[in-house]
Design a protein around this motif. Structure first.
Motif, mmCIF file in Angstrom:
data_model
loop_
_atom_site.group_PDB
_atom_site.id
_atom_site.type_symbol
_atom_site.label_atom_id
_atom_site.label_comp_id
_atom_site.label_asym_id
_atom_site.label_seq_id
_atom_site.Cartn_x
_atom_site.Cartn_y
_atom_site.Cartn_z
ATOM 1 N N ARG A 270 4.174 -0.117 -0.167
ATOM 2 C CA ARG A 270 5.560 0.348 -0.121
ATOM 3 C C ARG A 270 5.625 1.827 -0.458
ATOM 4 O O ARG A 270 4.873 2.319 -1.304
ATOM 5 C CB ARG A 270 6.437 -0.427 -1.108
ATOM 6 C CG ARG A 270 6.753 -1.803 -0.615
ATOM 7 C CD ARG A 270 7.812 -2.534 -1.386
ATOM 8 N NE ARG A 270 7.897 -2.206 -2.803
ATOM 9 C CZ ARG A 270 9.036 -2.198 -3.488
ATOM 10 N NH1 ARG A 270 10.160 -2.481 -2.916
ATOM 11 N NH2 ARG A 270 9.034 -1.923 -4.775
ATOM 12 N N VAL A 271 6.532 2.518 0.210
ATOM 13 C CA VAL A 271 6.794 3.923 -0.058
ATOM 14 C C VAL A 271 8.291 4.113 -0.249
ATOM 15 O O VAL A 271 9.094 3.315 0.244
ATOM 16 C CB VAL A 271 6.275 4.849 1.070
ATOM 17 C CG1 VAL A 271 4.764 4.828 1.157
ATOM 18 C CG2 VAL A 271 6.896 4.499 2.400
ATOM 19 N N TYR A 272 8.636 5.152 -0.989
ATOM 20 C CA TYR A 272 10.036 5.481 -1.223
ATOM 21 C C TYR A 272 10.280 6.906 -0.753
ATOM 22 O O TYR A 272 9.565 7.834 -1.145
ATOM 23 C CB TYR A 272 10.387 5.362 -2.710
ATOM 24 C CG TYR A 272 11.810 5.768 -3.008
ATOM 25 C CD1 TYR A 272 12.863 4.902 -2.714
ATOM 26 C CD2 TYR A 272 12.104 7.003 -3.562
ATOM 27 C CE1 TYR A 272 14.176 5.274 -2.969
ATOM 28 C CE2 TYR A 272 13.410 7.376 -3.830
ATOM 29 C CZ TYR A 272 14.438 6.509 -3.526
ATOM 30 O OH TYR A 272 15.738 6.873 -3.774
ATOM 31 N N PHE A 273 11.268 7.060 0.124
ATOM 32 C CA PHE A 273 11.665 8.371 0.629
ATOM 33 C C PHE A 273 12.967 8.789 -0.047
ATOM 34 O O PHE A 273 13.947 8.039 -0.005
ATOM 35 C CB PHE A 273 11.931 8.314 2.142
ATOM 36 C CG PHE A 273 10.712 8.104 2.987
ATOM 37 C CD1 PHE A 273 9.955 9.181 3.432
ATOM 38 C CD2 PHE A 273 10.323 6.827 3.364
ATOM 39 C CE1 PHE A 273 8.846 8.995 4.229
ATOM 40 C CE2 PHE A 273 9.213 6.629 4.170
ATOM 41 C CZ PHE A 273 8.471 7.713 4.605
ATOM 42 N N LEU B 143 -0.488 -0.570 -7.181
ATOM 43 C CA LEU B 143 -0.641 -1.495 -8.304
ATOM 44 C C LEU B 143 0.531 -1.408 -9.285
ATOM 45 O O LEU B 143 0.353 -1.244 -10.484
ATOM 46 C CB LEU B 143 -1.958 -1.235 -9.037
ATOM 47 C CG LEU B 143 -3.218 -1.415 -8.201
ATOM 48 C CD1 LEU B 143 -4.441 -0.990 -8.987
ATOM 49 C CD2 LEU B 143 -3.349 -2.851 -7.729
ATOM 50 N N PHE B 144 1.724 -1.490 -8.752
ATOM 51 C CA PHE B 144 2.974 -1.494 -9.518
ATOM 52 C C PHE B 144 3.324 -0.144 -10.143
ATOM 53 O O PHE B 144 4.257 -0.054 -10.927
ATOM 54 C CB PHE B 144 2.986 -2.592 -10.589
ATOM 55 C CG PHE B 144 2.818 -3.953 -10.004
ATOM 56 C CD1 PHE B 144 3.854 -4.561 -9.305
ATOM 57 C CD2 PHE B 144 1.621 -4.636 -10.145
ATOM 58 C CE1 PHE B 144 3.691 -5.825 -8.757
ATOM 59 C CE2 PHE B 144 1.458 -5.905 -9.594
ATOM 60 C CZ PHE B 144 2.496 -6.495 -8.900
ATOM 61 N N LEU B 145 2.579 0.901 -9.823
ATOM 62 C CA LEU B 145 2.913 2.251 -10.273
ATOM 63 C C LEU B 145 3.417 3.045 -9.073
ATOM 64 O O LEU B 145 2.885 2.918 -7.976
ATOM 65 C CB LEU B 145 1.681 2.958 -10.839
ATOM 66 C CG LEU B 145 1.070 2.389 -12.103
ATOM 67 C CD1 LEU B 145 -0.224 3.129 -12.436
ATOM 68 C CD2 LEU B 145 2.043 2.489 -13.266
ATOM 69 N N TRP B 146 4.417 3.870 -9.294
ATOM 70 C CA TRP B 146 4.932 4.735 -8.239
ATOM 71 C C TRP B 146 4.352 6.127 -8.449
ATOM 72 O O TRP B 146 4.610 6.767 -9.459
ATOM 73 C CB TRP B 146 6.457 4.751 -8.263
ATOM 74 C CG TRP B 146 7.014 3.478 -7.739
ATOM 75 C CD1 TRP B 146 7.391 2.388 -8.456
ATOM 76 C CD2 TRP B 146 7.221 3.150 -6.369
ATOM 77 N NE1 TRP B 146 7.828 1.396 -7.613
ATOM 78 C CE2 TRP B 146 7.738 1.834 -6.321
ATOM 79 C CE3 TRP B 146 7.024 3.818 -5.166
ATOM 80 C CZ2 TRP B 146 8.061 1.194 -5.129
ATOM 81 C CZ3 TRP B 146 7.350 3.183 -3.987
ATOM 82 C CH2 TRP B 146 7.853 1.888 -3.965
ATOM 83 N N ASP C 217 -2.697 12.256 -0.272
ATOM 84 C CA ASP C 217 -3.066 12.803 -1.576
ATOM 85 C C ASP C 217 -2.019 12.318 -2.573
ATOM 86 O O ASP C 217 -0.865 12.739 -2.532
ATOM 87 C CB ASP C 217 -3.072 14.333 -1.509
ATOM 88 C CG ASP C 217 -3.338 14.997 -2.853
ATOM 89 O OD1 ASP C 217 -3.513 14.281 -3.868
ATOM 90 O OD2 ASP C 217 -3.355 16.240 -2.885
ATOM 91 N N ILE C 218 -2.434 11.402 -3.459
ATOM 92 C CA ILE C 218 -1.496 10.874 -4.464
ATOM 93 C C ILE C 218 -1.852 11.414 -5.852
ATOM 94 O O ILE C 218 -1.622 10.760 -6.862
ATOM 95 C CB ILE C 218 -1.437 9.329 -4.446
ATOM 96 C CG1 ILE C 218 -2.819 8.706 -4.560
ATOM 97 C CG2 ILE C 218 -0.723 8.839 -3.211
ATOM 98 C CD1 ILE C 218 -2.814 7.190 -4.689
#
Length: 157
Positions: free
Chosen positions: A68-71, A95-98, A117-118
């Protein structure tokens, strides 16, 4: 009349009217997959001199590529050939971290991979997941909750 024309010519490099198809065309022309931004793109602007790209969405939303991603409603980045650097307004669930996505790159178009790149890591994702813009669901919508539940079930397996 000539003042208006001069003003329009000066502003032209900074303002590019757009729709979903034109942001897709812009990304593809720069060596990136066309489906990096969701289906609710309202407009974008690009400073052709600096490469500063600003994408306006109809509303902030959740989507899914591999995770999942959030824009945010506004996403900013510096656009160059094969990359979006200094990205702001996009986070990805790991893993439940944004985690904020700081950049997106296609280093080798023949590899079939897109590099995210996270910050703490670089994640390789199949380019095929970015062929079409993802469907984007507003926070709190029933579809966003269903997508979250799907991800939770997959994680438990």
């Amino acid at each position: 009349m000539s003042t208006f024309l001069l003003l329009a010519l000066l502003l032209l490099p900074f303002i590019t009217p757009s729709s979903q198809s034109s942001i897709r065309n812009l990304l593809e022309a720069r060596g990136l997959p066309g489906g990096l931004f969701p289906d609710n793109v309202e407009s974008y602007s690009l400073d052709v001199k600096t490469g500063e790209l600003e994408v306006q969405l109809q509303n902030p939303c959740f989507a899914r590529f591999e995770n999942r991603v959030y824009f945010d409603s506004v996403i900013k980045a510096n656009l160059s050939y094969g990359g979006l650097v200094g990205l702001q307004g996009l986070t990805q669930e790991e893993l439940f971290l944004w985690l904020p996505v700081k950049g997106i790159a296609v280093n080798d178009s023949s590899s079939g991979l897109v590099l995210f790149d996270i910050g703490v890591a670089h994640k390789q994702i199949s380019r095929s997941l970015f062929e079409d813009p993802p469907v984007c669901y507003p926070p709190g919508s029933i579809m966003e909750k269903i997508e979250k539940k799907k991800m939770d079930i997959q994680f438990q397996r």
